[in-house]
Design a protein around this motif. Sequence first.
Motif, mmCIF file in Angstrom:
data_model
loop_
_atom_site.group_PDB
_atom_site.id
_atom_site.type_symbol
_atom_site.label_atom_id
_atom_site.label_comp_id
_atom_site.label_asym_id
_atom_site.label_seq_id
_atom_site.Cartn_x
_atom_site.Cartn_y
_atom_site.Cartn_z
ATOM 1 N N ILE A 222 0.859 -1.193 0.000
ATOM 2 C CA ILE A 222 0.000 0.000 0.000
ATOM 3 C C ILE A 222 0.891 1.236 0.000
ATOM 4 O O ILE A 222 1.880 1.309 0.733
ATOM 5 C CB ILE A 222 -0.926 -0.001 1.241
ATOM 6 N N VAL A 223 0.536 2.203 -0.846
ATOM 7 C CA VAL A 223 1.178 3.518 -0.784
ATOM 8 C C VAL A 223 0.085 4.530 -0.467
ATOM 9 O O VAL A 223 -1.080 4.326 -0.815
ATOM 10 C CB VAL A 223 1.892 3.892 -2.114
ATOM 11 N N ILE A 224 0.479 5.616 0.202
ATOM 12 C CA ILE A 224 -0.557 6.604 0.549
ATOM 13 C C ILE A 224 -0.479 7.828 -0.360
ATOM 14 O O ILE A 224 0.596 8.280 -0.741
ATOM 15 C CB ILE A 224 -0.475 7.061 2.028
ATOM 16 N N ALA A 225 -1.671 8.361 -0.651
ATOM 17 C CA ALA A 225 -1.746 9.668 -1.320
ATOM 18 C C ALA A 225 -1.484 10.727 -0.262
ATOM 19 O O ALA A 225 -1.700 10.497 0.936
ATOM 20 C CB ALA A 225 -3.132 9.868 -1.921
ATOM 21 N N GLY A 226 -1.018 11.874 -0.678
ATOM 22 C CA GLY A 226 -0.774 12.944 0.291
ATOM 23 C C GLY A 226 -2.049 13.665 0.680
ATOM 24 O O GLY A 226 -2.211 14.115 1.810
ATOM 25 N N GLY A 227 -2.968 13.801 -0.285
ATOM 26 C CA GLY A 227 -4.184 14.563 -0.021
ATOM 27 C C GLY A 227 -3.925 16.055 -0.112
ATOM 28 O O GLY A 227 -2.880 16.497 -0.599
ATOM 29 N N LYS A 228 -4.893 16.819 0.391
ATOM 30 C CA LYS A 228 -4.782 18.282 0.249
ATOM 31 C C LYS A 228 -3.577 18.815 1.010
ATOM 32 O O LYS A 228 -3.093 18.185 1.948
ATOM 33 C CB LYS A 228 -6.065 18.960 0.710
ATOM 34 N N LYS A 229 -3.115 19.981 0.612
ATOM 35 C CA LYS A 229 -1.910 20.566 1.198
ATOM 36 C C LYS A 229 -2.119 20.862 2.681
ATOM 37 O O LYS A 229 -3.104 21.479 3.072
ATOM 38 C CB LYS A 229 -1.566 21.863 0.440
ATOM 39 N N ILE A 230 -1.179 20.368 3.480
ATOM 40 C CA ILE A 230 -1.168 20.650 4.916
ATOM 41 C C ILE A 230 0.238 21.163 5.258
ATOM 42 O O ILE A 230 1.148 21.061 4.423
ATOM 43 C CB ILE A 230 -1.538 19.384 5.750
ATOM 44 N N PRO A 231 0.457 21.699 6.463
ATOM 45 C CA PRO A 231 1.810 22.173 6.786
ATOM 46 C C PRO A 231 2.850 21.066 6.616
ATOM 47 O O PRO A 231 2.555 19.885 6.852
ATOM 48 C CB PRO A 231 1.682 22.602 8.250
ATOM 49 N N ARG A 254 0.306 17.134 -4.000
ATOM 50 C CA ARG A 254 0.178 18.526 -3.542
ATOM 51 C C ARG A 254 1.090 18.860 -2.377
ATOM 52 O O ARG A 254 1.584 19.974 -2.282
ATOM 53 C CB ARG A 254 -1.286 18.812 -3.199
ATOM 54 N N ASN A 255 1.285 17.920 -1.455
ATOM 55 C CA ASN A 255 2.139 18.251 -0.307
ATOM 56 C C ASN A 255 3.611 18.362 -0.687
ATOM 57 O O ASN A 255 4.426 18.801 0.119
ATOM 58 C CB ASN A 255 1.933 17.242 0.829
ATOM 59 N N ILE A 256 3.917 17.982 -1.914
ATOM 60 C CA ILE A 256 5.270 18.249 -2.420
ATOM 61 C C ILE A 256 5.252 19.468 -3.341
ATOM 62 O O ILE A 256 5.907 20.470 -3.077
ATOM 63 C CB ILE A 256 5.854 17.005 -3.128
ATOM 64 N N PHE A 257 4.457 19.398 -4.414
ATOM 65 C CA PHE A 257 4.601 20.483 -5.404
ATOM 66 C C PHE A 257 3.927 21.793 -4.982
ATOM 67 O O PHE A 257 4.188 22.827 -5.579
ATOM 68 C CB PHE A 257 4.191 20.027 -6.820
ATOM 69 N N SER A 259 4.341 22.803 -1.830
ATOM 70 C CA SER A 259 5.147 23.226 -0.686
ATOM 71 C C SER A 259 5.877 24.532 -1.035
ATOM 72 O O SER A 259 6.130 24.834 -2.202
ATOM 73 C CB SER A 259 6.165 22.132 -0.361
ATOM 74 N N GLU A 260 6.257 25.251 0.016
ATOM 75 C CA GLU A 260 7.022 26.487 -0.203
ATOM 76 C C GLU A 260 8.343 26.156 -0.913
ATOM 77 O O GLU A 260 8.840 26.923 -1.721
ATOM 78 C CB GLU A 260 7.306 27.124 1.151
ATOM 79 N N SER A 261 8.894 24.971 -0.589
ATOM 80 C CA SER A 261 10.110 24.529 -1.261
ATOM 81 C C SER A 261 9.948 23.066 -1.678
ATOM 82 O O SER A 261 10.301 22.145 -0.931
ATOM 83 C CB SER A 261 11.323 24.675 -0.343
ATOM 84 N N PRO A 262 9.401 22.833 -2.875
ATOM 85 C CA PRO A 262 9.159 21.448 -3.320
ATOM 86 C C PRO A 262 10.423 20.588 -3.311
ATOM 87 O O PRO A 262 10.376 19.415 -2.947
ATOM 88 C CB PRO A 262 8.617 21.623 -4.737
ATOM 89 N N LYS A 263 11.557 21.194 -3.686
ATOM 90 C CA LYS A 263 12.792 20.409 -3.757
ATOM 91 C C LYS A 263 13.225 19.958 -2.365
ATOM 92 O O LYS A 263 13.666 18.820 -2.167
ATOM 93 C CB LYS A 263 13.891 21.259 -4.415
ATOM 94 N N ALA A 264 13.091 20.833 -1.379
ATOM 95 C CA ALA A 264 13.442 20.469 -0.004
ATOM 96 C C ALA A 264 12.444 19.442 0.531
ATOM 97 O O ALA A 264 12.817 18.475 1.202
ATOM 98 C CB ALA A 264 13.451 21.710 0.878
ATOM 99 N N MET A 265 11.191 19.639 0.189
ATOM 100 C CA MET A 265 10.151 18.765 0.734
ATOM 101 C C MET A 265 10.288 17.333 0.205
ATOM 102 O O MET A 265 10.187 16.371 0.964
ATOM 103 C CB MET A 265 8.765 19.343 0.378
ATOM 104 N N ILE A 266 10.546 17.189 -1.077
ATOM 105 C CA ILE A 266 10.624 15.818 -1.611
ATOM 106 C C ILE A 266 11.828 15.080 -1.018
ATOM 107 O O ILE A 266 11.758 13.870 -0.747
ATOM 108 C CB ILE A 266 10.628 15.802 -3.165
ATOM 109 N N GLN A 267 12.888 15.808 -0.720
ATOM 110 C CA GLN A 267 14.048 15.142 -0.096
ATOM 111 C C GLN A 267 13.745 14.758 1.348
ATOM 112 O O GLN A 267 14.158 13.694 1.826
ATOM 113 C CB GLN A 267 15.267 16.069 -0.165
ATOM 114 N N ALA A 268 13.002 15.609 2.042
ATOM 115 C CA ALA A 268 12.633 15.294 3.423
ATOM 116 C C ALA A 268 11.673 14.094 3.452
ATOM 117 O O ALA A 268 11.806 13.200 4.305
ATOM 118 C CB ALA A 268 11.996 16.513 4.078
ATOM 119 N N VAL A 269 10.751 14.055 2.512
ATOM 120 C CA VAL A 269 9.833 12.903 2.424
ATOM 121 C C VAL A 269 10.639 11.634 2.142
ATOM 122 O O VAL A 269 10.405 10.581 2.754
ATOM 123 C CB VAL A 269 8.760 13.135 1.322
ATOM 124 N N GLY A 270 11.612 11.743 1.261
ATOM 125 C CA GLY A 270 12.468 10.590 0.942
ATOM 126 C C GLY A 270 13.206 10.072 2.168
ATOM 127 O O GLY A 270 13.352 8.859 2.354
#
Length: 293
Positions: A222-231, A254-257, A259-270
Motif C-alpha cells: 500500500i502507498v498513501i496519497a498525500g491529499g490536500k496541502k497541509i503544513p 500537492r504536499n510536495i509540489f 510546498s514552499e520549497s518542493p525540492k526540499a520537501m521531496i528530499q525530506a519525504v524521501g
Amino acid sequence: MADLDGVKEAKNFHAGVPQQSDGFFLKGSNSLDWGMKNRLARIFNPKSGNTVMLAVDHGYFQGPTTGLERIDLDILPLVPYADTLMLTRGILRSVVPPSMTLPIVIRASGGSSILKELSNEEIAVAIDDSIRMNVSAMAVQVFIGGEYEKQSIHNMTRLIDQGIRAGIPTLAVTAVGKDMARDARYFRLATRICAELGAHYVKTYYIEDGFETVTSCCPVPIVIAGGKKIPEFDALTMAYNAIQKGANGVDMGRNIFQSESPKAMIQAVGAVVHNNETPEKAFQMYNDLKNQG
Ligand code: 5RP
C-alpha cells in the motif's frame, strides 16, 4: 558468429556453492513473473522496500492544478529526488524528455472532470501504448461505493488482465466519494477488494485510527496519497506514521509540489520513507535545504 577456434574449457562450476534462490522483497509479489518483478523493483527501492512516487497526474480531471501549471519548469527539477513519476501520457509525451530514465507510472483511466460525476471513468490508455511508452506500472481509479463502482472495478480488472500479458503491474487508486466515511473500515474494504481482484499494489489515504489494520489485511503493498496541502511538518508526520504502520511508501502530489520549497520537501519525504527519519529530523532537513535555496 563466435569464433570456434581455441575454445577454453569451462571450469568455474563452483560445485558445492548452492545457487541462491531468494524470495522477492515486496509483499505479496513473489509469484509474479520476472518482468513484473523487475518493473516493481524499479518503483520500490529494493533496499528500503519503499517508494516515493511523485504524483502529478491531477490535470487529468481538474486541469492546471496549482503547482502543476508548468510541469516543465516546476516538476522536472524534482525528478532526481523521486523514485517514480506518476503522470498522464499527454504530459509525458509533451513535456518529459525521453532521456529521463526515472520509471513512469502512467495514469491509465479517465473520462470525467470535476464538473461531472468523477466515478464515471473508462480505461483511457491502450495497453500497447503503455508498452510503447515503456511504463513501469499503470494506475487506475477505483470508486468503491461510488455511483459507477462496477464500471471502475471492471476498468481495473481489464487493465490487470492486459498488464499481466505484457508484464506491467497495475496500481489501483482507491478514490473516496464525497459522502463516504474515510475510516479504517472503508479503506479495508476498498483496498482488499482491489487486491483480491488482482491489483499489484494499492494507493489509499492515511487515517489516524486503524491504518495498521488496512495495511495488515491487504496482501499487496500500500502507498498513501498525500491529499490536500497541509503544513510540511504535518505531511512529514503523516508519511512517517504511514510507514511505521505498514505502508510501503507515498504517492504524493500537492504536499510536495505546493510546498514552499518542493525540492526540499521531496528530499525530506524521501528521508522518512527510505531511512525511517523521524518527522522532527526530516522537518529540520526540510528547513535546512529550504534555507540553502
Ligand atoms: C488523482 C490522484 C493523485 O495522484 C493523488 O491524489 C495524489 O496526489 P495528492 O498527494 O495531491 O493527493 O490519484 O486522482
